[in-house]
Design a protein around this motif. Structure first.
Motif, mmCIF file in Angstrom:
data_model
loop_
_atom_site.group_PDB
_atom_site.id
_atom_site.type_symbol
_atom_site.label_atom_id
_atom_site.label_comp_id
_atom_site.label_asym_id
_atom_site.label_seq_id
_atom_site.Cartn_x
_atom_site.Cartn_y
_atom_site.Cartn_z
ATOM 1 N N ARG A 205 -53.541 -49.203 15.006
ATOM 2 C CA ARG A 205 -54.417 -49.711 16.050
ATOM 3 C C ARG A 205 -55.380 -48.614 16.517
ATOM 4 O O ARG A 205 -56.576 -48.853 16.694
ATOM 5 N N THR A 206 -54.852 -47.414 16.693
ATOM 6 C CA THR A 206 -55.692 -46.294 17.122
ATOM 7 C C THR A 206 -56.777 -45.980 16.108
ATOM 8 O O THR A 206 -57.927 -45.721 16.449
ATOM 9 N N GLU A 209 -59.527 -48.532 16.347
ATOM 10 C CA GLU A 209 -60.342 -48.312 17.543
ATOM 11 C C GLU A 209 -61.253 -47.092 17.383
ATOM 12 O O GLU A 209 -62.409 -47.099 17.869
#
Length: 211
Positions: A205-206, A209
């Motif tokens: 997820r990081t 992003e």
């Protein structure tokens, strides 16, 4: 944010347990490099060169396609310094053949000279070997050709040497498939075998992003 497998490498090395490592598993992924305010993502060799061995005198990278070269990530000044130092202490990389036997022979000579050098003249060295199964292929000694056997013995000698362990020298062998590497290397008690796992959901997820 420092990955657990990299912390394991550092802990084993700085405790004096071993100087030789086999990294396998998710080795073709990209890895976070740098702190929050200056982070980016790079391949495994770049991560090792910048985050694990970022302050060492020489970080050398070997693969069959490019041969032996200095590796400093995005630090151009450090790269120039390492190239100059490597050409002086190891040999002219532009004149070195790409075959692993030539590269390991030059490095073995450098390591021997580094062991007997005065303390102030000794250099720290990290050697990263990508696609290591092409250098240390699986197979019994009697079935390996002379070159492959010699390369395996050279690496095992470095890994088992108590004198090498006392100096800042580390050897990182990288290959996706552990089974493709020689089991006399991966099973040696002086060689740490560490799996690089797939990223967890939070890490994925990081990355999405950030990019």
């Amino acid at each position: 944010w420092f990955p657990g497998w990299a912390s394991q490498v550092a802990d084993l090395y700085f405790s004096g347990t071993t100087s030789a490592f086999v990294l396998h598993g998710n080795t073709y992924d990209v890895f976070r490099i740098g702190k929050e305010e200056d982070k980016r993502y790079g391949v495994l060799a770049e991560f090792l060169a910048e985050q694990v061995f970022g302050r060492w005198s020489l970080v050398l990278h070997y693969d069959l396609g490019r041969g032996l070269r200095a590796l400093a990530g995005r630090d151009e000044k450090r790269l120039k310094e390492m190239v100059t130092l490597a050409n002086k202490k190891v040999g002219d990389f532009s004149a070195i053949q790409k075959d692993p036997a030539t590269a390991l022979a030059l490095l073995d000579r450098f390591i021997r000279n580094n062991l007997i050098a005065q303390e102030a003249d000794r250099l720290s060295l990290a050697l990263i070997i990508d696609q290591a199964s092409y250098v240390f292929p699986a197979g019994e000694p009697g079935r390996l050709n002379n070159q492959a056997s010699s390369q395996l013995v050279t690496m095992l000698n470095w890994a088992m040497s108590p004198y090498v362990k006392r100096l800042n020298m580390a050897f990182i062998m990288v290959d996706e498939k552990l089974a493709d590497l020689n089991d006399r290397l991966t099973g040696n008690p002086h060689v740490a075998t560490i799996e690089v796992p797939l990223p967890a959901e939070a890490e994925r997820r990081t990355f999405v992003e950030d990019t």
